[in-house]
Design an enzyme around this catalytic site. Structure first.
Site, mmCIF file in Angstrom:
data_model
loop_
_atom_site.group_PDB
_atom_site.id
_atom_site.type_symbol
_atom_site.label_atom_id
_atom_site.label_comp_id
_atom_site.label_asym_id
_atom_site.label_seq_id
_atom_site.Cartn_x
_atom_site.Cartn_y
_atom_site.Cartn_z
ATOM 1 N N CYS A 63 0.838 -1.205 0.000
ATOM 2 C CA CYS A 63 0.000 0.000 0.000
ATOM 3 C C CYS A 63 0.876 1.261 0.000
ATOM 4 O O CYS A 63 1.845 1.347 0.729
ATOM 5 C CB CYS A 63 -0.922 -0.022 1.216
ATOM 6 S SG CYS A 63 -2.045 1.391 1.262
ATOM 7 N N CYS A 67 0.298 5.069 6.917
ATOM 8 C CA CYS A 67 -0.347 4.847 8.225
ATOM 9 C C CYS A 67 0.669 4.157 9.156
ATOM 10 O O CYS A 67 1.115 3.032 8.870
ATOM 11 C CB CYS A 67 -1.590 3.985 8.054
ATOM 12 S SG CYS A 67 -2.679 4.581 6.732
ATOM 13 N N CYS A 70 0.443 0.454 10.304
ATOM 14 C CA CYS A 70 0.001 -0.603 9.388
ATOM 15 C C CYS A 70 1.131 -1.427 8.760
ATOM 16 O O CYS A 70 1.996 -0.896 8.067
ATOM 17 C CB CYS A 70 -0.854 0.001 8.283
ATOM 18 S SG CYS A 70 -1.581 -1.298 7.245
ATOM 19 N N CYS A 199 -19.323 1.434 9.175
ATOM 20 C CA CYS A 199 -18.526 0.852 10.246
ATOM 21 C C CYS A 199 -17.328 1.785 10.393
ATOM 22 O O CYS A 199 -16.525 1.907 9.467
ATOM 23 C CB CYS A 199 -18.086 -0.557 9.833
ATOM 24 S SG CYS A 199 -16.896 -1.294 10.968
ATOM 25 N N ARG A 271 -17.533 -2.951 18.477
ATOM 26 C CA ARG A 271 -16.748 -4.170 18.241
ATOM 27 C C ARG A 271 -15.422 -4.159 18.991
ATOM 28 O O ARG A 271 -14.610 -3.250 18.835
ATOM 29 C CB ARG A 271 -16.496 -4.362 16.734
ATOM 30 C CG ARG A 271 -15.787 -5.685 16.426
ATOM 31 C CD ARG A 271 -15.707 -5.991 14.939
ATOM 32 N NE ARG A 271 -17.014 -5.981 14.324
ATOM 33 C CZ ARG A 271 -17.375 -5.132 13.364
ATOM 34 N NH1 ARG A 271 -16.529 -4.274 12.888
ATOM 35 N NH2 ARG A 271 -18.599 -5.177 12.876
HETATM 36 N N1 SAM Z 1 -6.675 0.264 3.257
HETATM 37 C C1 SAM Z 1 -7.965 0.460 3.804
HETATM 38 C C2 SAM Z 1 -8.024 1.631 4.765
HETATM 39 O O1 SAM Z 1 -7.000 2.031 5.307
HETATM 40 O O2 SAM Z 1 -9.128 2.147 4.966
HETATM 41 C C3 SAM Z 1 -8.525 -0.766 4.485
HETATM 42 C C4 SAM Z 1 -7.678 -1.673 5.344
HETATM 43 S S1 SAM Z 1 -7.019 -0.964 6.828
HETATM 44 C C5 SAM Z 1 -5.887 -2.212 7.285
HETATM 45 C C6 SAM Z 1 -8.372 -0.993 7.961
HETATM 46 C C7 SAM Z 1 -8.152 -0.524 9.370
HETATM 47 O O3 SAM Z 1 -7.460 -1.509 10.124
HETATM 48 C C8 SAM Z 1 -7.335 0.728 9.601
HETATM 49 O O4 SAM Z 1 -8.054 1.898 9.390
HETATM 50 C C9 SAM Z 1 -6.960 0.589 11.063
HETATM 51 O O5 SAM Z 1 -7.900 1.229 11.890
HETATM 52 C C10 SAM Z 1 -6.964 -0.923 11.301
HETATM 53 N N2 SAM Z 1 -5.593 -1.408 11.564
HETATM 54 C C11 SAM Z 1 -4.605 -1.553 10.661
HETATM 55 N N3 SAM Z 1 -3.466 -1.980 11.230
HETATM 56 C C12 SAM Z 1 -3.740 -2.108 12.554
HETATM 57 C C13 SAM Z 1 -2.947 -2.503 13.675
HETATM 58 N N4 SAM Z 1 -1.666 -2.809 13.545
HETATM 59 N N5 SAM Z 1 -3.537 -2.543 14.881
HETATM 60 C C14 SAM Z 1 -4.847 -2.209 15.004
HETATM 61 N N6 SAM Z 1 -5.633 -1.829 13.979
HETATM 62 C C15 SAM Z 1 -5.086 -1.775 12.771
HETATM 63 FE FE1 SF4 Z 2 -2.817 1.223 3.384
HETATM 64 FE FE2 SF4 Z 2 -2.698 0.088 5.773
HETATM 65 FE FE3 SF4 Z 2 -3.163 2.694 5.571
HETATM 66 FE FE4 SF4 Z 2 -5.067 0.921 4.788
HETATM 67 S S1 SF4 Z 2 -4.301 1.225 6.866
HETATM 68 S S2 SF4 Z 2 -4.379 2.754 3.708
HETATM 69 S S3 SF4 Z 2 -3.751 -0.720 4.009
HETATM 70 S S4 SF4 Z 2 -1.285 1.634 4.960
#
Ligand code: SAM
Ligand code: SF4
Ligand code: DTB
Length: 333
Positions: A63, A67, A70, A199, A271
């Site tokens: 990606c 973030c 992530c 959500c 949740r």
């Molecule tokens: N890429 C899309 C987005 O960012 O909207 C969808 C997938 S993203 C992984 C969905 C959500 O997962 C993120 O907004 C975040 O809140 C949660 N998330 C991701 N990594 C995480 C982590 N290490 N611990 C807890 N929540 C996490």
């Molecule tokens: Fe990309 Fe992860 Fe951010 Fe979703 S949360 S936009 S998968 S970097």
């Protein structure tokens, strides 16, 4: 009575919470807070029921976003298994297995910054259609979305769209710089325009203050319509991400978040999301007492481990909980 007023009355929910009010609720003596949340929970929900969702990462890693939490951001060096978009059949297979374990909602996640109008999006729409045809709720989390893309997903049979605000407006810039808080709110509005359910929640344990957590709840609870689902994630600290060395969030902070969310968004499903693997059953039980009524089940979240179906089944047996059937949204009762 004018229709708008009548609607408001029926709704009974508040969308004008002040930060001071939310702060007072959040900082109450812990057990007072839990008792209040439990009372509201009992008024609005079947307390023995827990909505069970399962995640499938239909496209993992690579990606372009930054973030900080992530593991799927291409710029960090993590241990995940990157893969391109899955085949529809593979997703259906996972859904069949999950449905047999009591899962009523499949959440399809893609490591995209935003949805693009291309073949991959068409394939995701086919996944939505196929899983919806099985009688399951389908949720997608695909990044930013336009109104017409949201409508296309709705037409394919999508039930919910997940797009987290993640943290407070003030803290947001310390976590993500490649898109703004307003971009997130805009996507949520596009989802609403397509009449999908929303959500949206966030993560705690990312170095935020109590004020930031309250700020996040302030934004969610003052939306014109509360999100139907509010995921509260405890950060899963993944090695290689900027958050890799974060300490585990104190358990009672998680309880405070859940209970406060329950009180100010009484009809929403709250949740207990990422972070359950580190929690004892008694701790999870306290979260259910405090108003949590949904979990992610299955031994994997998107890329990180989660309790398996068997462990959750024994927990449900001991606590006397049952999985909620599909399409039972509280807000529509
Ligand atoms: N890429 C899309 C987005 O960012 O909207 C969808 C997938 S993203 C992984 C969905 C959500 O997962 C993120 O907004 C975040 O809140 C949660 N998330 C991701 N990594 C995480 C982590 N290490 N611990 C807890 N929540 C996490
Ligand atoms: Fe990309 Fe992860 Fe951010 Fe979703 S949360 S936009 S998968 S970097
Ligand atoms: C949400 O709030 N949490 C889920 C889901 N929505 C998409 C994701 C949690 C991801 C945890 C880290 C991982 O497994 O990659």
């Amino acid at each position: 009575m004018p229709t708008v007023l009548a609607e408001k009355k029926k709704d009974q929910l508040r969308h004008d919470w002040t930060k001071e009010e939310i702060t007072a609720i959040y900082h109450q003596p812990l057990l007072e807070l839990v008792f209040d949340a439990a009372t509201i929970h009992k008024k609005y929900h079947k307390t023995g029921e827990v909505q069970v969702s399962s995640l499938v990462s239909v496209k993992t890693g690579g990606c372009p976003e930054d973030c900080a939490y992530c593991p799927q951001a291409a710029r960090y060096h993590t241990d995940i298994k990157v893969h391109k978009l899955m085949e529809v059949e593979e997703v259906v297979k996972k859904a069949i297995n999950a449905q047999a374990k009591g899962v009523s909602r499949m959440c399809l996640g893609a490591a995209w910054r935003e949805v693009r109008d291309n073949k991959d999006f068409d394939k995701v729409c086919q996944m939505v259609e196929a899983v919806n045809d099985m009688g399951m709720e389908v949720c997608c989390t695909l990044g930013m979305l336009t109104e017409s893309q949201a409508k296309k997903l709705a037409d394919a049979g999508l039930y919910a769209y997940n797009h987290n605000i993640d943290t407070s407006e003030e803290h947001y810039g310390d976590i993500i710089t490649t898109r703004t808080y307003d971009d997130r709110l805009n996507t949520i509005q596009n989802v609403r325009k397509a009449k999908l359910t929303v959500c949206s929640g966030g993560i705690i344990g990312m170095g935020e203050t109590h004020e930031d957590r309250i700020g996040m709840l302030f934004t969610l609870s003052n939306m014109e319509k509360h999100p139907e689902s509010v995921p509260v994630n405890a950060l899963v600290a993944v090695k290689g991400t900027p958050m890799g060395d974060q300490k585990k969030v104190p358990f009672y902070d998680l309880v405070r978040m859940i209970a406060t969310a329950r009180i100010i968004m009484p009809k929403s499903v709250v949740r207990l999301s990422a972070g359950r693997l580190d929690m004892a059953m008694s701790e999870q039980a306290m979260c259910f007492m405090a108003g949590a009524n949904s979990i992610f089940a299955g031994d994997k979240l998107l890329t990180t481990p989660n309790p398996g179906f068997n462990d959750d089944q024994s927990m449900f047996d001991i606590l006397g909980l049952t999985p909620r059937a599909a399409f039972q949204n509280e807000q529509e009762r």
